[in-house]
Design an enzyme around this catalytic site. Structure first.
Site, mmCIF file in Angstrom:
data_model
loop_
_atom_site.group_PDB
_atom_site.id
_atom_site.type_symbol
_atom_site.label_atom_id
_atom_site.label_comp_id
_atom_site.label_asym_id
_atom_site.label_seq_id
_atom_site.Cartn_x
_atom_site.Cartn_y
_atom_site.Cartn_z
ATOM 1 N N GLU A 225 0.839 -1.209 0.000
ATOM 2 C CA GLU A 225 0.000 0.000 0.000
ATOM 3 C C GLU A 225 0.875 1.262 0.000
ATOM 4 O OE1 GLU A 225 -4.040 -1.817 1.975
ATOM 5 O OE2 GLU A 225 -2.794 -0.619 3.283
ATOM 6 N N GLU B 72 -5.257 -8.251 -1.695
ATOM 7 C CA GLU B 72 -5.962 -8.172 -0.406
ATOM 8 C C GLU B 72 -7.413 -7.842 -0.680
ATOM 9 O OE1 GLU B 72 -4.555 -5.676 2.806
ATOM 10 O OE2 GLU B 72 -2.474 -6.055 2.241
HETATM 11 C C1 BGP Z 1 -4.413 -3.265 4.782
HETATM 12 C C2 BGP Z 1 -3.074 -3.782 5.214
HETATM 13 C C3 BGP Z 1 -3.087 -5.096 5.903
HETATM 14 C C4 BGP Z 1 -4.349 -5.455 6.614
HETATM 15 C C5 BGP Z 1 -5.621 -4.876 6.039
HETATM 16 C C6 BGP Z 1 -6.801 -4.916 6.952
HETATM 17 O O1 BGP Z 1 -4.386 -1.886 4.762
HETATM 18 O O2 BGP Z 1 -2.216 -3.925 4.117
HETATM 19 O O3 BGP Z 1 -1.907 -5.213 6.631
HETATM 20 O O4 BGP Z 1 -4.250 -5.498 7.971
HETATM 21 O O5 BGP Z 1 -5.472 -3.565 5.624
HETATM 22 O O6 BGP Z 1 -6.710 -3.916 7.911
HETATM 23 P P1 BGP Z 1 -6.985 -4.184 9.440
HETATM 24 O O7 BGP Z 1 -6.043 -5.262 9.833
HETATM 25 O O8 BGP Z 1 -6.727 -2.923 10.139
HETATM 26 O O9 BGP Z 1 -8.400 -4.601 9.523
#
Ligand code: BGP
Length: 471
Positions: free
Chosen positions: A172, A364
């Site tokens: 990201e 993701e």
């Molecule tokens: C993205 C990241 C991840 C992941 C995901 C979900 O921004 O790349 O590392 O964690 O979000 O976010 P969260 O874990 O805060 O729910």
């Protein structure tokens, strides 16, 4: 003729070292910035690790990786995205020699993946910059990090030559604009940073990413390197052209990253942004040359969309995955306030494909939700997570539609195929997995793994190459 997922489409899941491995100080590992963020994005970093930080133990994947990968294989994964913890390989980040025990861990992990024929997809930097680089160098504000990062990249690319073909540089990469510590190792609140400081750090990451791409191609021409973007479609809150333009303006702040990774130069709208904001960067000729090393594919995360309005008083501002925006009154939100928008994924896929004409990779996507462990299932305990199945099904239907629209897509890795520590809130209770992990927010729990209902659902999706999805 019905167009669906192409043969060889890669199906799997995605994790990050700092959210699953634990073993934060074992076998020579140094501290990373996540080891001093017990409350995630909510609170400033602590001096050192504190017992309330779930990251320190994670889900103990460092010791249970074989069991976890066997479960991924059972679901039929053909790809697994994980990150190599930079501070496991270079404990301080500026070390001249790598830590052999750290390198050996990923050899063992790769052995397991090879056993099942699972293709690794590796993120080099997933919000886990070595803490020493943040504290002694000021994080990515400092040009020296380019050398430290490329040394790390070269080390792991040489070590795992022939074993890892797909690489992502910065997770990201656009998130640094919104969260400079997590994404850039810059220990200063966003408001205290000048725009020039922030964009200089951005520039250093972009040069480092391009140089890592160059190194990857030198080490092995078969290597495929992608950038990784936090994708958030932005809609105008109303059809008023000013709202539409505001949405475009905000989107361009993020497009910058893909444009530079794909085209090798700063786009005109970014140069204008720099002029308008008095941003004066140090960009050398060597930097410009480096940026010419462009990516082979574009990957992104997708969870939600936002609306934008020209009038700052219009609409209510909502939370979200690092990037927030105006709440869209037509959409529902998850328990954590992220607005659920499957069609937005089709929009992003078409948009990115048309813009860059590079193969795309969804690395993701998923739903963070509260799960209730009940009796049943193959392991005696399970979760009836129909809400998660519905979320993923609806998003994958839109992915299928985008493929029918002509989008070139390499694969899909669901975020958090096994419950892990959440990034933004450092909670276990925000669960994404097909596999439940018995660990609670207070750190209690046996760490046992249980297959959820979605486990078998995803297994079928993969086995039928998307054929079992429901419209
Ligand atoms: C993205 C990241 C991840 C992941 C995901 C979900 O921004 O790349 O590392 O964690 O979000 O976010 P969260 O874990 O805060 O729910």
């Amino acid at each position: 003729m019905t167009i669906t997922f192409p043969d060889g489409f890669l199906w799997g899941g995605a994790t990050a070292a700092n959210q699953i491995e634990g073993a934060y100080n074992e076998d020579g590992k140094g501290l990373s910035i996540r080891d001093v963020l017990p409350h995630g994005l909510q609170a400033p970093p602590t001096e050192g690790p504190t017992a309330d930080n779930l990251t320190l133990t994670g889900i103990d994947h460092y010791h249970r990786y074989a069991e976890d990968i066997a479960l991924f294989a059972e679901m039929g994964f053909t790809v697994y995205r994980f990150s190599i913890a930079w501070s496991r390989i270079f404990p301080h980040g500026d070390d001249t020699e790598p830590n052999e025990e750290g390198l050996a861990f990923y050899d063992r992990l790769l052995d397991e993946l090879e056993k099942y024929g699972i293709e690794p997809l590796v993120t080099l930097s997933h919000y886990e910059t070595p803490l020493h680089l943040a504290r002694a160098y000021g994080g990515w504000r400092n040009r020296k990090l380019i050398d430290f990062f490329t040394r790390f990249a070269r080390t792991v690319m040489q070590r795992y030559h022939g074993r890892i073909r797909y690489w992502l540089t910065f997770n990201e990469v656009n998130a640094i604009l919104h969260n400079p510590f997590t994404a850039g190792g810059i220990e200063a609140p966003r408001q205290q940073l000048s725009e020039t400081e922030l964009y200089q750090a951005v520039h250093h990451e972009l040069v480092a990413s391009a140089l890592a791409t160059k190194i990857a191609h030198e080490v092995d021409p078969a290597n495929q390197v992608g950038c990784m973007i936090l994708a958030v479609p932005r809609y105008g809150l109303t059809p008023h052209p000013d709202d539409q333009r505001k949405a475009q303006y905000e989107a361009q702040l993020d497009y910058t990253f893909g444009d530079i990774h794909v085209r090798g130069e700063y786009p005109g709208y970014t140069q204008r942004y720099f002029r308008d904001h008095g941003i004066d960067l140090e960009i050398t000729d060597a930097d410009r040359e480096a940026l010419q090393h462009t990516v082979d594919f574009v990957s992104f995360s997708y969870y939600m969309s936002v609306a934008e309005a020209a009038d700052p008083a219009a609409g209510e501002r909502g939370g979200g995955n690092i990037i927030g925006g105006v709440v869209n009154p037509t959409l529902e939100a998850s328990d954590w306030g992220w607005q659920v928008d499957p069609v937005g994924l089709r929009i992003i896929l078409n948009d990115y494909w048309d813009r860059w004409r590079k193969p795309l990779f969804i690395v993701e996507n998923g739903l963070g939700a509260t799960d209730e462990l009940i009796d049943g299932g193959p392991d005696g305990r399970t979760v009836d997570d129909d809400y998660r199945i519905a979320y993923l099904n609806d998003h994958l239907v839109q992915v299928r539609e985008a493929i029918a629209d002509g989008v070139g897509l390499l694969g899909y890795t669901a975020w958090g195929p096994i419950d892990l520590v959440s990034m933004s809130t450092v909670q276990m209770s925000k669960r994404y997995g097909f596999i439940y992990v018995d660990r609670n927010d207070d750190g209690s729990g046996t760490l046992s793994r249980y297959r959820k209902k979605s486990f078998d659902w995803y297994r079928q999706v993969i086995a039928t190459n998307g054929g079992s999805l429901r419209d």
